[in-house]
Design an enzyme around this catalytic site. Sequence first.
Site, short mmCIF file in Angstrom:
data_model
loop_
_atom_site.label_atom_id
_atom_site.label_comp_id
_atom_site.label_asym_id
_atom_site.label_seq_id
_atom_site.Cartn_x
_atom_site.Cartn_y
_atom_site.Cartn_z
N CYS A 153 41.27 43.14 71.23
CA CYS A 153 41.95 43.06 72.52
C CYS A 153 42.77 44.34 72.65
O CYS A 153 43.57 44.67 71.77
CB CYS A 153 42.88 41.84 72.54
N CYS A 174 45.41 36.62 76.56
CA CYS A 174 45.79 37.34 77.78
C CYS A 174 44.62 37.53 78.75
O CYS A 174 44.79 38.09 79.82
CB CYS A 174 46.42 38.68 77.44
N TYR A 184 42.21 41.34 25.02
CA TYR A 184 41.20 40.52 24.35
C TYR A 184 40.11 41.32 23.64
O TYR A 184 39.13 40.77 23.18
CB TYR A 184 40.53 39.56 25.34
N LYS A 206 38.45 33.28 30.26
CA LYS A 206 38.05 34.43 31.07
C LYS A 206 39.11 34.58 32.15
O LYS A 206 39.22 33.76 33.05
CB LYS A 206 36.67 34.20 31.68
N GLU A 226 37.01 31.69 24.39
CA GLU A 226 38.31 32.14 24.92
C GLU A 226 38.32 32.08 26.44
O GLU A 226 37.29 31.85 27.07
CB GLU A 226 38.63 33.54 24.40
N CYS A 269 40.05 38.03 75.92
CA CYS A 269 41.07 37.63 74.96
C CYS A 269 41.49 36.19 75.23
O CYS A 269 41.79 35.84 76.37
CB CYS A 269 42.27 38.57 75.05
N ASP A 322 41.02 36.03 35.34
CA ASP A 322 40.54 36.57 36.61
C ASP A 322 41.53 37.60 37.14
O ASP A 322 42.44 37.29 37.89
CB ASP A 322 40.39 35.42 37.62
N CYS A 345 49.49 42.14 75.61
CA CYS A 345 49.00 40.81 75.23
C CYS A 345 50.13 40.07 74.49
O CYS A 345 50.61 40.56 73.45
CB CYS A 345 47.76 40.93 74.33
N LYS A 348 31.15 30.46 33.93
CA LYS A 348 32.10 30.43 35.05
C LYS A 348 32.29 29.01 35.56
O LYS A 348 31.32 28.26 35.71
CB LYS A 348 31.60 31.33 36.18
S1 IVH Z 1 35.20 40.82 26.92
C1 IVH Z 1 32.16 44.13 26.15
N1 IVH Z 1 36.82 38.83 27.27
O1 IVH Z 1 35.39 39.78 32.62
C2 IVH Z 1 32.78 42.97 26.81
N2 IVH Z 1 36.18 40.07 29.19
O2 IVH Z 1 32.72 39.79 33.70
C3 IVH Z 1 34.16 43.21 27.15
N3 IVH Z 1 37.24 39.32 31.25
O3 IVH Z 1 34.96 43.24 32.47
C4 IVH Z 1 34.76 42.16 27.94
N4 IVH Z 1 38.43 37.70 30.37
O4 IVH Z 1 37.32 42.30 32.98
C5 IVH Z 1 36.14 39.82 27.87
N5 IVH Z 1 38.30 37.07 27.39
C6 IVH Z 1 37.62 38.03 27.99
C7 IVH Z 1 37.71 38.27 29.36
C8 IVH Z 1 36.96 39.30 29.94
C9 IVH Z 1 38.14 38.35 31.47
C10 IVH Z 1 36.69 40.17 32.31
C11 IVH Z 1 36.63 41.63 31.97
C12 IVH Z 1 35.18 41.96 32.01
C13 IVH Z 1 34.67 40.92 32.96
C14 IVH Z 1 33.20 40.71 32.78
#
Ligand code: IVH
Length: 706
Positions: A454, A439, A254, A147, A145, A436, A149, A459, A342
């Site tokens: 500064c 100025c 998730y 991840k 799945e 600076c 951000d 300025c 990552k």
């Molecule tokens: S599972 C017990 N699934 O990544 C594990 N985390 O680096 C629970 N995150 O703290 C997390 N996408 O904030 C999970 N599909 C995903 C995620 C995810 C982003 C974040 C989450 C976690 C952090 C860990």
Amino acid sequence: MNLFNQDENNKKQNINNEKNINFSKIQEKYKKLRNEIEYHNNLYYNEDNPIISDMEYDALMRELKQLEQEYPELLENSENSPTKKIGGTASEKFSKVRHRTPMLSLSNTYNISEIEDFDKRVKKIILSQIDENKNNDENLEYILELKLDGLSISLIYENGELVQAVTRGDGQIGEDVTENIREISSIPKKLKDPVSLEVRGEIILPISNFNRINQEREDDGEDVFANPRNAASGTIRQLDKTIVADRGLDCYLYYLVNAENYGINTHLESIEYIKNLGFQTTGVFEKYTDFTELEKSIDKWHDKRKTLDYETDGLVIKVNNFALYETLGYTTKSPRWAIAYKFPAEQVKTKLTDVTFQVGRTGVITPVAELEAVNLSGSVVKRASLHNFDEIRRKDIKIGDNVIVEKAAEIIPQVVNVVFDDRTGKEIEIQEPTNCPVCNSELSHEEGLVALKCHNPLCPEKVKRQIAYFVSRDAMNISGLGDKIVEKFIELGKIKTIVDIYSLEKYREELENLEKMGQKSVDNLINSIESSKTRDFSKVLYALGIPFVGKFNANLLTKTFKNIENLKNQSIENLLAVKGIGDKVAVAVNTFLNDENNWKIITDLQNIGLQFAIDETNLEKIADNPIKDKNFLATGKLQKYKRNDIKDIILSKGGNYLSVVSKNLDFLIAGEKAGSKLEKAEKLGIRVLTEEDFEKEFLENINENI
Ligand code: IVH
């Protein structure tokens, strides 16, 4: 004791001494590394302002882990290593909540071969533990799945009602941000079934909203957010929920806590279950039994993720079957049934040709790397912020160096490191400027702070930036006074401080003669300057540009202390006693107002007629009017008002202005060509008003000039 023995003893002693010296060096290195990681943890988790990339951070963390593995004695007197704990600390601004189930992190890697090691490890553990007769290996399924951000959040529902939302904090204790979370329309306030559960996911800011917000901030002369994650995190930790509503955050879930308690056996089923209850998910949960196929998909997502309107910093691989979770177990920080892969940030090598110095609104000098132009992630990069001189020394950056520049989730490019192998010896040390660049006044560090400043109140660069901030929409909302005009008038010596804006009328002729400024634009500008005198105290205080005093703090301070003299006379302790005001704000307010030059500007502005006291009669009006506490949104092309004017009217009367149509909305003010928002509002049965309806129903009874 014979001589031989003595010799042996001396040798041993020497070896021991050497060991001690070596170990104390290791200890020193270890301490330094830990401090550095703590410093970046604070910037990332608490300040929402990271200055190094995830990849650099992860490299530091790896180095620390390796040291701890090699020298376990390092850990003897310290249980709090960053390798053993998660994230930031819960902020004082919100009440703290202990998670019923700790919020763990994920172990992560940038390396496909480590993903393969994960697969091998999982298979080995399962095989060594299971009943020899049945081979679970064959049933092993992984879910791949996205991840996301953003900022992780835990949502708690009781009998189908949302009762609490808590940030991760340090994994054990987080911040209660329930009220702000209620402003996110994609989070259900009531579930389809009256179940009690805890569900976890990520708060994100869609990239389209991020770009819009940064454009607005840039237009208003405010600092832009470095990336959508910081913007999301900073937004959710605002004390003012109208800001939260305005920015259009989103949430994807998730993870269902203790899913087995709901008769669910797999991760995939748990996702289906929460989806049916009304939660939003990314929809990307791919099932694999064949690891080669899974790796092909990882490859595919390197590019495919760029088509999404939210940032993903990688992929997560989770074992699907809950029955295996207990067998696989947990480390102190993360489960062994999942791993994050990552995406490597896009990096490129280029030459650092020079370092220039930028002067900010508050006088802070920021070193900027001037680079040989390169193409990176679809845009040409010529400059990158070097943040401060500590950063330059830490990375040992010199002029003439080849450097690696990266643009990860960050929109702002970063200098990651120097390519030391390319050094010729001709590179030039970067010197802290003594004066600076604009100025020429002498620069100095404020006590205890990294930033070089500064201090000249006149300025020109500082004044230019102060004016851009002062006139911006959320401050005095003066339109038509762009950078070019300000620059010109500073150059002509007709603007020295922000006070001089109010004398521009005297220079009508010069203004009219300026490029693109006809008589009409000058009239508009002069009118706009004049009407800014009616802006309330809170906007004026915000417009002064006191460090750390944003809209919310300005509001809080003006409401509490009523007028500027009273605010000036407060001790730092008194300021700190206001709930929501922290150390940095208290010190900044006290220092700013007690500075002679600043106070002179304030008294001059006061004499010109700006509002430096709260209007009590206005407060009473706010207390009782039909807009108060109602939720509005305007859409389409309006005839009489600009959308921001309508917003200001609503906010000034104690109403809320939302950014999206949801069932929380009370009224949608629709102009011409109102599109999807109107459609959605009609579907949800929300009252739709024309501008005239709005005036009649909400403004006519308010006997006040707006
Ligand atoms: S599972 C017990 N699934 O990544 C594990 N985390 O680096 C629970 N995150 O703290 C997390 N996408 O904030 C999970 N599909 C995903 C995620 C995810 C982003 C974040 C989450 C976690 C952090 C860990």
